[in-house]
Scaffold this motif. Structure first.
Motif, mmCIF file in Angstrom:
data_model
loop_
_atom_site.group_PDB
_atom_site.id
_atom_site.type_symbol
_atom_site.label_atom_id
_atom_site.label_comp_id
_atom_site.label_asym_id
_atom_site.label_seq_id
_atom_site.Cartn_x
_atom_site.Cartn_y
_atom_site.Cartn_z
ATOM 1 N N ASP A 57 -6.753 -21.630 -6.721
ATOM 2 C CA ASP A 57 -7.247 -20.702 -5.952
ATOM 3 C C ASP A 57 -8.630 -20.608 -5.577
ATOM 4 N N HIS A 114 -8.676 -12.752 -0.367
ATOM 5 C CA HIS A 114 -7.308 -13.373 -0.077
ATOM 6 C C HIS A 114 -6.768 -12.682 1.387
ATOM 7 N N MET A 115 -7.070 -13.347 2.500
ATOM 8 C CA MET A 115 -6.801 -12.704 3.784
ATOM 9 C C MET A 115 -5.292 -12.655 3.809
ATOM 10 N N SER A 116 -4.516 -13.246 3.312
ATOM 11 C CA SER A 116 -2.965 -12.755 3.638
ATOM 12 C C SER A 116 -2.734 -11.746 2.930
ATOM 13 N N ARG A 117 -3.482 -10.980 2.054
ATOM 14 C CA ARG A 117 -2.858 -9.898 1.509
ATOM 15 C C ARG A 117 -3.053 -8.648 2.482
ATOM 16 N N TYR A 171 -0.677 -5.069 16.736
ATOM 17 C CA TYR A 171 0.259 -4.844 15.932
ATOM 18 C C TYR A 171 0.741 -3.524 16.230
ATOM 19 N N VAL A 192 -9.848 -9.184 7.956
ATOM 20 C CA VAL A 192 -9.205 -9.717 9.242
ATOM 21 C C VAL A 192 -9.539 -8.917 10.260
ATOM 22 N N GLN A 209 -10.734 -19.207 -3.537
ATOM 23 C CA GLN A 209 -11.087 -18.220 -3.095
ATOM 24 C C GLN A 209 -12.103 -17.564 -4.631
ATOM 25 N N ASN A 247 2.102 -4.787 6.668
ATOM 26 C CA ASN A 247 3.581 -4.726 6.889
ATOM 27 C C ASN A 247 4.086 -3.655 5.975
ATOM 28 N N ILE A 295 -2.317 -8.545 5.665
ATOM 29 C CA ILE A 295 -1.234 -8.674 6.475
ATOM 30 C C ILE A 295 -0.049 -8.052 5.675
ATOM 31 N N ASN A 296 -0.068 -8.448 4.251
ATOM 32 C CA ASN A 296 1.103 -7.798 3.523
ATOM 33 C C ASN A 296 0.917 -6.469 3.336
#
Length: 258
Positions: free
Chosen positions: A4, A58-61, A26, A21, A6, A67, A63-64
């Motif tokens: 990890d 944590h950039m992906s979080r 969207y 982000v 980050q 969503n 987007i999660n």
């Protein structure tokens, strides 16, 4: 297990105010005064603070979380998104910006031809370290303004131009975007329309000539009417004329807190 990165310690242990982000395209839905709900496509930016002890977030979080909350955007949903951002990213503050086109059906003044008029709008919300939630929204309204000075000094006609009036408000209760748009258009020389015939153009040209407005007149008129809305806690009004005979634009601005 992959490392990890980050969570490593950065070389420069300096706090970052906002990291996240930006400009995610969207699909969302927003509240519509007549139709209850209007689907649109938004550009969404999401940020949290980052303490100096962490190298990255944590950039992906982001987007999660987006969503998870897809669908209708309301004040309650915005707050829920911000709470999830703080929790999932272990942050003290979170921020979201949502920019989107909003469409209204407008009818030409004489021919009665109908078409869709778009307005650029935005929601902005923050949840601070004490979980205090704040939200405001912005709407950009294109209008027509005719120059009073040009009208006064000219034997025939007067120059006119498209103008962009931007209103940003914070309110204790719901205020419809449609009502702000109507308010702004009533303060200009003329509204704009998506579809015009010759008889409409004649009407608008003559109507604007009888209602000449400086950029200063417009922001004052809009501010005057906003002052009459008891639910507001603060507002900003900007007006910019995209000048037709000058090599520059003209601009005026008013802000007020209650």
């Amino acid at each position: 297990m992959t490392p990890d990165i980050q969570n490593e310690r950065p070389t420069q242990k300096i706090d970052i105010d906002k990291v996240g982000v930006k400009n995610i395209e969207y699909p969302i839905s927003v509240m519509d005064k007549k139709k209850e709900m209007q689907p649109t496509i938004a550009r969404i930016s999401m940020y949290v603070n980052l303490p100096g002890m962490f190298r990255g977030t944590h950039m992906s979080r982001f987007i999660n979380i987006l969503n998870k909350h897809r669908g209708l955007i309301t004040q309650q949903i915005l707050k829920a998104i911000l709470l999830d951002m703080k929790r999932e990213l272990k942050a003290k503050s979170s921020h979201i910006e949502i920019h989107f086109p909003y469409f209204l059906e407008k009818q030409a003044p004489v021919s009665n031809n109908k078409g869709l008029m778009s307005y650029n709008c935005g929601f902005f919300a923050t949840l601070n370290a004490d979980d205090n939630f704040s939200q405001h929204f912005k709407v950009r309204v294109p209008v027509l303004n005719l120059c009073p000075c040009s009208k006064e000094i000219s034997r025939w006609g007067a120059h006119n131009q498209r103008s962009i009036v931007t209103v940003t408000i914070c309110s204790r209760k719901l205020i419809w975007m449609e009502d702000i748009i109507d308010l702004v258009e009533s303060c200009a020389s003329s509204p704009l329309y998506p579809l015009l015939k010759r008889e409409d153009e004649k009407y608008i040209t003559e109507h604007a000539y009888q209602k000449a407005r400086f950029v200063e007149d417009v922001v004052r008129e809009v501010a005057f009417h906003l002052d009459e809305i008891p639910r507001l806690t603060w507002y900003e009004v900007e007006s910019e004329n995209l000048e037709s005979i000058h090599n520059h634009n003209v601009y005026a601005y008013i802000s007020k807190k209650f």
